[in-house]
Scaffold this motif. Structure first.
Motif, PDB file in Angstrom:
ATOM      1  N   SER A  40       0.948  -1.226   0.005  1.00 16.88           N
ATOM      2  CA  SER A  40      -0.003  -0.101   0.022  1.00 16.88           C
ATOM      3  C   SER A  40       0.854   1.295   0.207  1.00 16.88           C
ATOM      4  O   SER A  40       0.534   2.153  -0.795  1.00 16.88           O
ATOM      5  CB  SER A  40      -0.805   0.306   0.958  1.00 16.88           C
ATOM      6  N   TYR A  82       2.271   6.545  -6.730  1.00 21.75           N
ATOM      7  CA  TYR A  82       1.077   7.523  -7.265  1.00 21.75           C
ATOM      8  C   TYR A  82       1.258   8.930  -7.140  1.00 21.75           C
ATOM      9  O   TYR A  82       1.232   9.705  -7.898  1.00 21.75           O
ATOM     10  CB  TYR A  82      -0.233   7.012  -6.477  1.00 21.75           C
ATOM     11  N   TRP A 119     -13.629  13.302   1.619  1.00 18.72           N
ATOM     12  CA  TRP A 119     -12.479  14.012   1.058  1.00 18.72           C
ATOM     13  C   TRP A 119     -12.177  13.935  -0.398  1.00 18.72           C
ATOM     14  O   TRP A 119     -11.618  14.981  -0.673  1.00 18.72           O
ATOM     15  CB  TRP A 119     -11.231  12.999   1.799  1.00 18.72           C
ATOM     16  N   THR A 163      -6.297   8.694  -4.441  1.00 19.30           N
ATOM     17  CA  THR A 163      -4.887   8.316  -4.295  1.00 19.30           C
ATOM     18  C   THR A 163      -4.860   6.974  -4.170  1.00 19.30           C
ATOM     19  O   THR A 163      -5.387   6.214  -3.063  1.00 19.30           O
ATOM     20  CB  THR A 163      -4.482   8.952  -3.158  1.00 19.30           C
ATOM     21  N   LEU A 197      -4.202   4.322  -0.587  1.00 20.89           N
ATOM     22  CA  LEU A 197      -4.431   4.892   0.709  1.00 20.89           C
ATOM     23  C   LEU A 197      -5.946   4.029   1.583  1.00 20.89           C
ATOM     24  O   LEU A 197      -5.840   3.679   2.517  1.00 20.89           O
ATOM     25  CB  LEU A 197      -5.397   6.305   0.213  1.00 20.89           C
ATOM     26  N   LEU A 235      -4.717   0.586   2.606  1.00 19.71           N
ATOM     27  CA  LEU A 235      -3.975   0.797   3.874  1.00 19.71           C
ATOM     28  C   LEU A 235      -4.902   0.732   5.075  1.00 19.71           C
ATOM     29  O   LEU A 235      -4.816  -0.080   6.104  1.00 19.71           O
ATOM     30  CB  LEU A 235      -2.879   1.920   3.861  1.00 19.71           C
ATOM     31  N   PHE A 259      -8.230   7.576   7.420  1.00 18.66           N
ATOM     32  CA  PHE A 259      -8.326   8.028   6.004  1.00 18.66           C
ATOM     33  C   PHE A 259      -8.081   9.608   6.118  1.00 18.66           C
ATOM     34  O   PHE A 259      -7.226  10.209   5.338  1.00 18.66           O
ATOM     35  CB  PHE A 259      -9.757   7.888   5.356  1.00 18.66           C
ATOM     36  N   GLY A 260      -8.673  10.173   7.145  1.00 20.64           N
ATOM     37  CA  GLY A 260      -8.536  11.656   7.180  1.00 20.64           C
ATOM     38  C   GLY A 260      -7.124  11.883   7.656  1.00 20.64           C
ATOM     39  O   GLY A 260      -6.396  12.841   7.096  1.00 20.64           O
ATOM     40  N   MET A 309      -4.331  10.190   6.953  1.00 17.98           N
ATOM     41  CA  MET A 309      -3.499   9.922   5.871  1.00 17.98           C
ATOM     42  C   MET A 309      -3.362  10.994   4.976  1.00 17.98           C
ATOM     43  O   MET A 309      -2.456  11.554   4.346  1.00 17.98           O
ATOM     44  CB  MET A 309      -3.909   8.950   5.201  1.00 17.98           C
ATOM     45  N   ASN A 310      -4.608  11.638   4.707  1.00 21.65           N
ATOM     46  CA  ASN A 310      -4.914  12.810   4.059  1.00 21.65           C
ATOM     47  C   ASN A 310      -4.082  13.960   4.378  1.00 21.65           C
ATOM     48  O   ASN A 310      -3.438  14.757   3.610  1.00 21.65           O
ATOM     49  CB  ASN A 310      -6.214  13.138   3.724  1.00 21.65           C
ATOM     50  N   PHE A 311      -4.097  14.122   5.708  1.00 18.81           N
ATOM     51  CA  PHE A 311      -3.462  15.228   6.297  1.00 18.81           C
ATOM     52  C   PHE A 311      -1.825  15.046   6.167  1.00 18.81           C
ATOM     53  O   PHE A 311      -1.242  16.057   5.740  1.00 18.81           O
ATOM     54  CB  PHE A 311      -3.613  15.434   7.771  1.00 18.81           C
ATOM     55  N   LEU A 335      -0.516  13.501   3.832  1.00 21.93           N
ATOM     56  CA  LEU A 335      -0.131  13.454   2.390  1.00 21.93           C
ATOM     57  C   LEU A 335      -0.083  15.186   2.128  1.00 21.93           C
ATOM     58  O   LEU A 335       0.142  15.291   1.018  1.00 21.93           O
ATOM     59  CB  LEU A 335      -0.899  12.753   1.652  1.00 21.93           C
ATOM     60  N   ILE A 359      -3.040  16.818   1.562  1.00 23.08           N
ATOM     61  CA  ILE A 359      -4.414  17.201   0.771  1.00 23.08           C
ATOM     62  C   ILE A 359      -4.879  18.169   1.950  1.00 23.08           C
ATOM     63  O   ILE A 359      -5.292  17.798   2.898  1.00 23.08           O
ATOM     64  CB  ILE A 359      -4.931  15.934   0.786  1.00 23.08           C
ATOM     65  N   ASP A 360      -5.251  19.201   1.464  1.00 23.08           N
ATOM     66  CA  ASP A 360      -5.503  20.371   2.136  1.00 23.08           C
ATOM     67  C   ASP A 360      -6.983  20.353   2.206  1.00 23.08           C
ATOM     68  O   ASP A 360      -8.057  20.314   1.646  1.00 23.08           O
ATOM     69  CB  ASP A 360      -5.152  21.913   1.656  1.00 23.08           C
ATOM     70  N   ALA A 361      -7.320  20.137   3.900  1.00 21.92           N
ATOM     71  CA  ALA A 361      -8.765  20.237   4.394  1.00 21.92           C
ATOM     72  C   ALA A 361      -8.832  20.782   5.430  1.00 21.92           C
ATOM     73  O   ALA A 361      -8.374  19.935   6.531  1.00 21.92           O
ATOM     74  CB  ALA A 361      -9.632  18.815   3.932  1.00 21.92           C
ATOM     75  N   PRO A 362      -9.531  21.927   6.015  1.00 18.90           N
ATOM     76  CA  PRO A 362      -9.454  22.103   7.344  1.00 18.90           C
ATOM     77  C   PRO A 362     -10.396  21.242   8.272  1.00 18.90           C
ATOM     78  O   PRO A 362     -11.521  20.815   7.702  1.00 18.90           O
ATOM     79  CB  PRO A 362     -10.197  23.502   7.230  1.00 18.90           C
ATOM     80  N   LEU A 386     -17.160  18.606   9.885  1.00 15.71           N
ATOM     81  CA  LEU A 386     -16.421  17.350   9.518  1.00 15.71           C
ATOM     82  C   LEU A 386     -16.586  16.311  10.283  1.00 15.71           C
ATOM     83  O   LEU A 386     -16.803  15.331  10.215  1.00 15.71           O
ATOM     84  CB  LEU A 386     -14.704  17.658   9.005  1.00 15.71           C
TER      85      LEU A 386
END
Lengths: 296, 189
Positions: free
Chosen positions: A20, A27, A136, B74, B77, B80, B119-120, B122-124, B126, B128-131, B136
């Motif tokens: 993963s 990616y 997201w 992505t 993600l 995982l 998921f959230g 991991m996004n942070f 990486l 990936i901008d989201a407040p 939320l």
């Protein structure tokens, strides 16, 4: 024997986690035309007909659940109609699908006849076949692709069928396969739209309020801009002879209506908008496929 | 842990594809209590609970990969976070073997929490901008509650689909023999 089982289990788990992470790194490291992105487009092409079929087949179920959800949220208003509900339920479910399609298509036709004449942008009508399930990545899937002239970054408009104020910009095309595409909605955190108010000509950038698809924020307005609750906000649609500087959206596409202003009269004022289109109830969209005067 | 046979693989693959297609084509578009249900973590956790940690983790990886590929997200993600959910549900079965009727509900809610929050995070990580906003968090909580409510029927459907390729549960066999007039395993001993 026990040790062997435990070791094997741990090894497989480690392998899956490492796989993963490798995928994730690869990616992120590759450009949009890279191998993994190509695989995604290929899978999208294969899966989209199945998805479309499932979407059509499951529409009655969806409508049934949607109907239940609407009923729950409008419980107070529907008190008086509750007695008649059971009697009409069966026929309402049958008729709802056809009626909604009709309303939305009529709404789109209304957008075609708007003063800005969207016909010049060669709008292509598409059916929504699915939506992304995560908070997201705010995307929808549509049943038209490159074979219908769709390209990445083309603006997408829609009507939710709720009337004159249910029409407007909802996003832009993100990925294109031959007969399907994904659309990134304006409620996605990565999307920003240059916009202006119709009455006061205040300009700014519309961004989403993450977690609330019914709230957008118009940022970067000036403190002396004339903005009031109820003002209509539309795309600014700046033009340029240079392709890379032109706005991706044509001017005057409706986005939403101002609901309130936080810290009004200050440099950091935030103007809240309610988008015209309820993105949860969109089933038909139009993609503007042609550039006119350097606007998409 | 049941052996990973071709029949189990086939049924798991069909289940994985079906759940993603149904999620995208129908469930994601139905708004209930201001949020959408998410069937994928529930199904991954159910497979873990029924088949064990290794099949759970493998199924989670496969479903995650398919989700990321088909939804143009992505890649890696979802795999995982679903690997973690599937493995954890399977380990719970292997170590504790809980039998209460509400176990699928609790495990479903926990799997949803792990995947949504994971998921959230991991996004942070990486970038990936989201407040982070109250809205939320509220939506994440609403999804967890909604998933907990539908976890039991989802588990029942998954069990029904996989039961032909799973070895019969010894406890169930004992219980059936006892209630239909056979001797209790205790009295036999």
């Amino acid at each position: 024997m026990y040790d062997k089982t435990v070791r094997r289990r741990r090894a497989v788990l480690g392998l899956l986690v490492v796989s993963s992470l490798i995928l994730l790194t690869a990616y992120f490291g590759e450009p949009a035309g890279g191998a993994l992105h190509s695989v995604q487009r290929g899978v999208l092409q294969v899966v989209s007909p199945i998805q479309e079929g499932a979407s059509r087949a499951l529409k009655p179920v969806r409508d049934l659940f949607g109907w239940v959800g609407d009923t729950v949220s409008a419980k107070g208003e529907l008190k008086s109609a509750r007695r008649d509900r059971d009697q009409w339920r069966a026929s309402a479910i049958r008729n709802e699908a056809a009626a909604r399609d009709n309303r939305q298509l009529r709404g789109l036709l209304g957008l075609d006849q708007a003063p800005q004449s969207l016909k010049a942008f060669d709008p292509v009508t598409a059916r929504v076949t699915g939506s992304s399930p995560t908070l997201w990545y705010v995307r929808i899937f549509i049943d038209r692709g490159s074979s219908s002239g769709l390209q990445v970054d083309q603006p997408v408009i829609a009507s939710d069928g709720s009337g004159d104020e249910g029409n407007g910009l909802i996003g832009k095309v993100e990925t294109v396969a031959s007969n399907s595409s994904t659309v990134r909605l304006i409620t996605d955190a990565s999307v920003a739209v240059a916009a202006r108010t119709v009455s006061g000509n205040a300009t700014g950038v519309v961004t989403p309020k993450v977690g609330n698809p019914r709230d957008l924020i118009l940022k970067y307005t000036r403190k002396d801009d004339q903005i009031a609750s109820g003002d209509v906000v539309v795309t600014a649609g700046t033009t340029s002879k240079r392709d890379d500087l032109a706005a991706p959206y044509p001017p005057d596409l409706p986005i939403g209506r101002v609901t309130r202003i936080d810290e009004p009269g200050s440099e950091s004022q935030e103007v809240h908008l309610r988008p015209f289109v309820d993105l949860q109830h969109v089933e038909w969209v139009q993609v503007l496929t042609k550039k006119v005067d350097n606007n998409r | 842990m049941p052996p990973i046979t071709p029949k189990l693989l086939f049924r798991a693959a069909v289940l994985g594809v079906a759940v993603v297609v149904i999620q995208v084509a129908a469930v994601s578009q139905v708004l209930l209590f201001g949020t959408n249900a998410d069937l994928t973590p529930l199904v991954v956790a159910s497979v873990g609970l029924l088949c064990g940690s290794l099949p759970g983790a493998l199924f989670g990886f496969g479903v995650g990969l398919f989700v990321d590929t088909a939804l143009v997200q992505t890649m890696g993600l979802s795999s995982l976070v679903f690997v973690v959910a599937g493995y954890w549900a399977g380990r719970l079965r292997e170590l504790r073997d809980p039998q209460a009727a509400v176990v699928p509900m609790i495990v479903g809610a926990a799997a949803t929490a792990v995947t949504t929050i994971g998921f959230g995070l991991m996004n942070f990580l990486l970038g990936i901008d989201a407040p982070v906003s109250f809205l939320l968090l509220r939506q994440i909580l609403a999804t967890i509650v909604l998933n907990a409510l539908i976890a039991l029927p989802v588990f029942a459907i998954v069990r029904r689909w996989l039961s032909p390729v799973l070895p019969e549960d010894p406890r169930r066999r004992r219980r059936r023999a006892y209630t239909t007039g056979g001797l209790s395993p205790l009295s036999r001993a």
